[in-house]
Design an enzyme around this catalytic site. Structure first.
Site, PDB file in Angstrom:
ATOM      1  N   LYS A 177       0.793  -1.163   0.006  1.00 56.03           N
ATOM      2  CA  LYS A 177       0.045  -0.127   0.047  1.00 56.03           C
ATOM      3  C   LYS A 177       0.642   1.203  -0.049  1.00 56.03           C
ATOM      4  O   LYS A 177       2.082   1.283   0.677  1.00 56.03           O
ATOM      5  CB  LYS A 177      -0.965  -0.015   1.290  1.00 56.03           C
ATOM      6  CG  LYS A 177      -1.958   1.052   1.318  1.00 56.03           C
ATOM      7  CD  LYS A 177      -3.027   0.931   2.338  1.00 56.03           C
ATOM      8  CE  LYS A 177      -3.883   2.019   2.630  1.00 56.03           C
ATOM      9  NZ  LYS A 177      -4.897   1.950   3.624  1.00 56.03           N
TER      10      LYS A 177
ATOM     11  N   SER B 141      -9.693   2.066   2.865  1.00 54.47           N
ATOM     12  CA  SER B 141      -8.837   2.791   1.709  1.00 54.47           C
ATOM     13  C   SER B 141      -7.728   2.003   1.070  1.00 54.47           C
ATOM     14  O   SER B 141      -7.032   2.455   0.170  1.00 54.47           O
ATOM     15  CB  SER B 141      -8.175   3.837   2.689  1.00 54.47           C
ATOM     16  OG  SER B 141      -7.171   3.105   3.516  1.00 54.47           O
TER      17      SER B 141
ATOM     18  N   SER C 108      -9.877  -0.216   7.001  1.00 56.70           N
ATOM     19  CA  SER C 108      -9.251  -0.240   5.472  1.00 56.70           C
ATOM     20  C   SER C 108      -8.705  -1.321   5.035  1.00 56.70           C
ATOM     21  O   SER C 108      -8.430  -1.552   3.648  1.00 56.70           O
ATOM     22  CB  SER C 108      -8.266   1.020   5.419  1.00 56.70           C
ATOM     23  OG  SER C 108      -8.833   2.074   5.183  1.00 56.70           O
TER      24      SER C 108
END
Ligand code: GLN
Length: 476
Positions: A72, A147, A172
């Protein structure tokens, strides 16, 4: 000889065994894999930065030898741009690896790129990204969840060995895993080092894997977990979490919180979860309805604490230390405001305002301090349930992945409400796995298996069992 095709549909564990035995032509595999990664990226917008097959790490011999790993984009990678989904970090190239990235490399994993996300993690649909907004491989007109949206979409779209590293503050990892039909493992707060993570809210942030299967997620957790002196909140010994795989669930005590099946939860989603609970019962688990009365306070509590911490963390982006800069005009306040106005997105600005307000003298007791107290209450309620139960089961998200056109019409509050079922557990810092649980209207539904602090083993055991009996397809 083509290398990639024979690994279609295979998992990272099998692949890594072959790499260790020297059976994989590494160069050809990665050359072909990157063609596939580029195709997926073009179609679904999953990467902010994609590495190139030249200059990759050598495979090594560790536990994830040769396994492609995506990271990420809020986790620092040495020499590879790390934007956290924000324009303010557009040119930021870290000079060091985050602890999890060092662990991945040490165990032979190969970092293939940085996945797209909401700016600094502020969002539930990955639509608050300053870069590409990932699209759901099950239906491109729908979001991936956020996210860690790019990570989950990539796991879903790529049918070759690969494990993603995601991160959760308030859901997330679980939300995108649920929307994209993949597995998301959120560890206990403090299980995995946050060193090198671009902070959203320090008391809530957790790094964890997103993968096609529970066993791959468990393997990755074994690689990244453990005490790290650079993050003083870490605890726990290094452990092999794959030992909880392939067990039965006889006698496992499941708690089903009634507040997680209330109004606002799609009936089709509820039905999938109840069906799954029935199946688990038929295999020897026991279930009982329980109550977590503070669930309804979760959203307010979370958004006060998370934005309070976020607004302090974002203070460092002022155009002077690192990140975006400009020509210095006027006094410092004018200069800071100009840079921040220009480079922060709308949601980041909203959270700076919200967080600053709830920490201000005069409001602090009314909002921030009160939220901390309710957080303690939420932790106690969970702990009480775990005195008599092994895991808690609920839907991960109240709905299936919404369409982009539906998201456009939502108010910020309506978006925040989507986190109703994920924020309490995140506030409590308890581990969970979101595991695919069938389809509703052709879209994946996620089941959330939550455990007590440092009880990842139980959560892995139950979700892995479910994965095996449910037989959810590896690909859509
Ligand atoms: N949707 C939540 C938020 O916007 C959680 C996001 C996250 O875990 N980073 O804060």
């Amino acid at each position: 000889m083509p290398q990639l095709s024979k690994w279609k549909g295979k998992d990272s564990i099998e692949f890594s065994e072959s790499v260790r035995k020297g059976e994989v032509d590494f160069e050809s595999f990665y050359r072909e894999l990157f063609i596939e990664l580029k195709r997926i990226n073009k179609k679904y917008g999953v990467f902010v930065t994609l590495a190139s097959p030249e200059g990759l790490d050598a495979p090594g011999r560790g536990r994830i030898a040769g396994v492609p790993v995506s990271v990420k984009d809020n986790i620092c990678t040495k020499g590879m741009r790390t934007t956290a989904g924000s324009r303010i970090l557009e040119d930021y190239v870290p000079v060091f690896d985050a602890a999890v990235v060092s662990s991945v490399r040490k165990e032979g994993g190969v970092v293939v790129g940085k996945t797209s996300m909401d700016e600094f993690g502020f969002g539930t649909f990955s639509t608050n990204s300053a870069y590409s907004v990932p699209r759901n491989p099950w239906d491109e007109s729908r979001c991936c969840g956020g996210s860690s949206g790019g990570a989950a979409a990539l796991v879903s779209a790529l049918d070759y060995p690969h494990i993603a590293i995601g991160q959760s503050t308030g859901g997330s990892i679980s939300a995108p895993a649920s929307f994209c039909g993949v597995v998301g493992l959120t560890p206990t707060y403090g299980r995995v080092s946050r060193f090198g993570l671009i902070d959203y809210a320090n008391s809530l942030d957790k790094i964890g894997p997103i993968a096609k299967t529970v066993r791959e997620a468990a393997l990755m957790l074994s690689v990244i977990a453990g005490k790290d002196e650079r993050d003083f909140t870490t605890e726990g010994k290094r452990e092999d979490f794959t030992k909880y795989i392939a067990k039965d669930i006889k006698g496992v005590r499941i708690a089903v919180p009634k507040e997680y099946f209330g109004d606002g939860i799609d009936e089709g989603v509820k039905k999938r979860i109840w069906d799954a609970i029935g199946t688990l019962e038929s295999h020897g688990a026991k279930w009982e309805e329980v109550s977590l009365p503070s669930t309804e306070l979760g959203i307010a509590t979370y958004y006060i604490i998370a934005t309070s911490e976020a607004s302090t963390n974002l203070a460092r982006y002022c155009g002077m230390r690192y990140g975006a800069e400009g020509e210095i005009k006027g006094d410092f306040n004018e200069y800071f405001s100009e840079i921040r106005t220009k480079y922060f997105g709308k949601e980041a600005k909203r959270r700076i305002l919200l967080g600053t307000f709830s920490r201000m003298s005069g409001y602090r007791d009314q909002y921030y301090m009160k939220a901390l107290k309710i957080r303690t209450l939420i932790i106690r309620e969970f702990r009480k349930v775990f005195r008599t139960h092994d895991v808690l089961i609920s839907p991960t998200m109240p709905v299936i992945a919404p369409k982009f056109s539906e998201i456009e019409g939502m108010s910020p509050l309506e978006v925040y409400m989507m986190d109703t079922l994920t924020v309490p557990q995140n506030l409590a810092g308890m581990p969970s796995v979101s595991v695919p649980c069938g389809l509703h209207k052709g879209m994946p539904v996620g089941m959330h298996v939550i455990g007590n602090h440092f009880q990842e083993g139980k959560v892995i055991r139950v979700s892995d069992f479910w994965e095996r009996v449910s037989g959810f397809p590896r690909t859509k």
